[in-house]
Write a protein that holds these residues in place. Structure first.
Motif, PDB file in Angstrom:
ATOM      1  N   ASP A  65       9.720   3.266  -6.437  1.00 44.63           N
ATOM      2  CA  ASP A  65       8.614   2.517  -7.017  1.00 44.63           C
ATOM      3  C   ASP A  65       8.832   2.454  -8.522  1.00 44.63           C
ATOM      4  O   ASP A  65       9.010   3.487  -9.173  1.00 44.63           O
ATOM      5  N   ALA A  66       8.811   1.251  -9.083  1.00 38.52           N
ATOM      6  CA  ALA A  66       9.115   1.089 -10.503  1.00 38.52           C
ATOM      7  C   ALA A  66       8.057   1.694 -11.409  1.00 38.52           C
ATOM      8  O   ALA A  66       8.347   2.037 -12.553  1.00 38.52           O
ATOM      9  N   VAL A  67       6.846   1.852 -10.917  1.00 39.34           N
ATOM     10  CA  VAL A  67       5.769   2.378 -11.756  1.00 39.34           C
ATOM     11  C   VAL A  67       5.819   3.898 -11.828  1.00 39.34           C
ATOM     12  O   VAL A  67       5.841   4.485 -12.910  1.00 39.34           O
ATOM     13  N   THR A  68       5.863   4.549 -10.690  1.00 36.13           N
ATOM     14  CA  THR A  68       5.775   6.017 -10.655  1.00 36.13           C
ATOM     15  C   THR A  68       7.132   6.700 -10.547  1.00 36.13           C
ATOM     16  O   THR A  68       7.243   7.898 -10.805  1.00 36.13           O
ATOM     17  N   PHE A 315       5.256  -0.064   3.046  1.00 40.06           N
ATOM     18  CA  PHE A 315       4.437   0.698   2.094  1.00 40.06           C
ATOM     19  C   PHE A 315       3.346  -0.181   1.487  1.00 40.06           C
ATOM     20  O   PHE A 315       3.478  -1.406   1.412  1.00 40.06           O
ATOM     21  N   GLU A 316       2.279   0.472   1.056  1.00 43.67           N
ATOM     22  CA  GLU A 316       1.203  -0.207   0.359  1.00 43.67           C
ATOM     23  C   GLU A 316       0.669   0.713  -0.735  1.00 43.67           C
ATOM     24  O   GLU A 316       0.826   1.934  -0.668  1.00 43.67           O
ATOM     25  N   ARG A 317       0.025   0.104  -1.728  1.00 39.15           N
ATOM     26  CA  ARG A 317      -0.510   0.888  -2.833  1.00 39.15           C
ATOM     27  C   ARG A 317      -1.857   1.472  -2.446  1.00 39.15           C
ATOM     28  O   ARG A 317      -2.718   0.791  -1.911  1.00 39.15           O
ATOM     29  N   LYS A 318      -2.028   2.758  -2.719  1.00 36.29           N
ATOM     30  CA  LYS A 318      -3.277   3.463  -2.439  1.00 36.29           C
ATOM     31  C   LYS A 318      -3.811   3.990  -3.764  1.00 36.29           C
ATOM     32  O   LYS A 318      -3.204   4.851  -4.404  1.00 36.29           O
ATOM     33  N   THR A 319      -4.963   3.483  -4.188  1.00 37.84           N
ATOM     34  CA  THR A 319      -5.571   3.926  -5.441  1.00 37.84           C
ATOM     35  C   THR A 319      -6.546   5.060  -5.150  1.00 37.84           C
ATOM     36  O   THR A 319      -7.520   4.884  -4.411  1.00 37.84           O
ATOM     37  N   ILE A 351      -4.968   5.981 -10.807  1.00 36.65           N
ATOM     38  CA  ILE A 351      -4.049   6.910 -10.148  1.00 36.65           C
ATOM     39  C   ILE A 351      -3.735   6.307  -8.790  1.00 36.65           C
ATOM     40  O   ILE A 351      -4.579   6.274  -7.898  1.00 36.65           O
ATOM     41  N   THR A 352      -2.500   5.782  -8.673  1.00 44.47           N
ATOM     42  CA  THR A 352      -2.105   5.027  -7.484  1.00 44.47           C
ATOM     43  C   THR A 352      -0.755   5.510  -6.988  1.00 44.47           C
ATOM     44  O   THR A 352       0.141   5.805  -7.781  1.00 44.47           O
ATOM     45  N   PHE A 353      -0.613   5.577  -5.667  1.00 42.80           N
ATOM     46  CA  PHE A 353       0.660   5.945  -5.048  1.00 42.80           C
ATOM     47  C   PHE A 353       1.043   4.872  -4.027  1.00 42.80           C
ATOM     48  O   PHE A 353       0.188   4.150  -3.507  1.00 42.80           O
TER      49      PHE A 353
END
Length: 441
Positions: A65-68, A315-319, A351-353
């Motif tokens: 993931d480019a963000v985390t 995958f999906e983003r979970k905030t 805060i997202t994964f």
């Protein structure tokens, strides 16, 4: 009779010899079975156990993931391997750092050195002659789009005086960025002695995209004509670019174009095989991939597509916590010498994964760190940092990923008047005294 008695006495001795002989045979067999394969295991085809996607990759692969920086898939990801022209990502990062620091500009004129003009012709180049003058921007685009080695050496020499001096800067930067496996020996990647792991290469790509978003303005260019007299423009070696789809000059590679791909860098030398570091964005999700040592030019893109399909489809983003919201155990933070004794606290960002679809993710708060009391003194300004909060996500494989965000003040708190502070001190004194008396009983 005497002979029989002699044989009877020898039987235990013979039996012992046979036992020792059999034991020796067994040990020898075990030693042969345990002997290590003399082949380089790092370049062997991975087993299905560590390659569930069945990637046809001889070296290594990773998807993050480019963000985390969360690793979604990895195969031999920590093995240092030659990256070929993916090395240029570090060269490009350093140049963007120079421009950001205003030590260089896109309009700077670079004079081609003898070193750059002497770049070996066994690779991509734009055929620079000694003394040629071009803008830094034109050379940078030639390096990114056409992977031009002579343009790369020209830029390296311009920044540091020589390619070797620039290589020293590359290694210093790698150390500063925490790229533990990186060892650079050229600015271009032509030397097989340059090595880096897929994990560190993906980390470099992540830092590059985080610190210099303008990089994508150049990496997504489909074709580029370096000189007006050139018969045809150079074609971006990244055949997965979405921008290739509607470009007639990219006709031969448009079947490999992938929605959302806008970077990063290809590479090839015989020792490294065909390599590719890629990135794609769909919606609010950006992924970074690295494949090292595939069998052909097209194979590196086909295997990258498998990784991207897996990332976007599974995958999906979970905030967990939205930006600018309060968390339960730190909705307010105590402060000193203010009009009030506390200030409302909120998260600065979300805060997202990335979590597996159709699964219940295990996410928990692991740390709450408020600033020391001597830093929480009024006046407090809105959005002033008050501390940090950390959450941890544990994926189904047991891998953990943490994300820390700042807690900030949601409003201003002015410093209290001396009158207010005096009466508050008196009140606190008597409250403390009363409590102390109560505690005696």
């Amino acid at each position: 009779m005497k002979r029989n008695r002699t044989l009877a006495r020898l039987k235990p001795f013979i039996a012992g010899l046979l036992a020792v002989w059999l034991l020796t045979l067994m040990m020898g067999s075990a030693i042969v079975e345990a002997a290590p394969d003399k082949k380089d295991n790092k370049t062997q085809t991975p087993t299905q156990n560590n390659n569930p996607l069945g990637l046809d990759v001889q070296g290594a692969a990773i998807l993050i993931d480019a963000v985390t920086g969360q690793v979604l898939y990895g195969m031999n990801a920590d093995t240092p391997l030659p990256p070929a022209s993916m090395t240029k990502l570090m060269t490009e990062y350093i140049i963007l750092e120079e421009i950001s620091a205003k030590r260089q500009s896109w309009d700077t004129v670079v004079t081609t050195s003898k070193e750059a003009a002497s770049t070996p012709p066994d690779g991509s180049q734009i055929y620079l002659a000694e003394g040629d003058k071009h803008t830094l921007k034109d050379l940078y685009i030639a390096m990114e789009v056409g992977s031009a080695n002579d343009a790369t050496v020209a830029l390296a020499g311009h920044i540091a005086g020589s390619e070797q001096a620039f290589v020293e800067k590359m290694n210093e930067t790698a150390q500063k960025l925490g790229l533990k496996t990186a060892h650079f020996t050229s600015a271009t990647g032509l030397l097989e002695t340059t090595i880096i792991s897929a994990r560190d290469l993906s980390k470099l790509a992540q830092i590059l995209l985080r610190d210099h978003k303008e990089f994508l303005d150049y990496s997504k260019i489909s074709t580029y004509k370096f000189r007006e007299r050139d018969k045809k423009p150079m074609l971006n070696w990244n055949w997965m670019l979405e921008s290739h789809k509607n470009n007639p000059d990219a006709k031969g590679v448009r079947h490999l174009a992938y929605d959302g791909v806008d970077g990063l860098k290809t590479g090839f030398i015989s020792k490294a095989g065909y390599c590719f570091a890629g990135t794609a964005q769909r919606g609010d999700t950006r992924l970074i991939t690295v494949v090292m040592n595939t069998k052909s030019k097209e194979a590196r893109f086909r295997e990258t597509a498998k990784l991207l399909d897996y990332g976007f489809n599974e995958f999906e983003r979970k905030t967990v916590v939205a930006p600018k919201t309060a968390i339960e155990n730190a909705a307010t933070v105590n402060i000193k010498k203010g009009v009030s004794t506390e200030v409302p606290a909120i998260t600065k960002s979300d805060i997202t994964f990335l979590v597996k679809k159709n699964s219940e993710p295990k996410i928990e708060q692991t740390r709450l760190d408020l600033l020391p009391e001597d830093q929480l003194i009024a006046p407090i300004s809105k959005e002033q940092k008050l501390g940090t909060v950390t959450y941890k996500y544990t994926d189904p494989s047991g891998q953990t990923v943490e994300k820390t965000v700042d807690l900030i003040a949601s409003e201003d708190v002015e410093k209290g008047s001396w009158w207010r502070l005096m009466f508050r001190a008196i009140k606190d004194f008597f409250v403390g005294l009363f409590k102390g008396i109560v505690d005696l009983f």
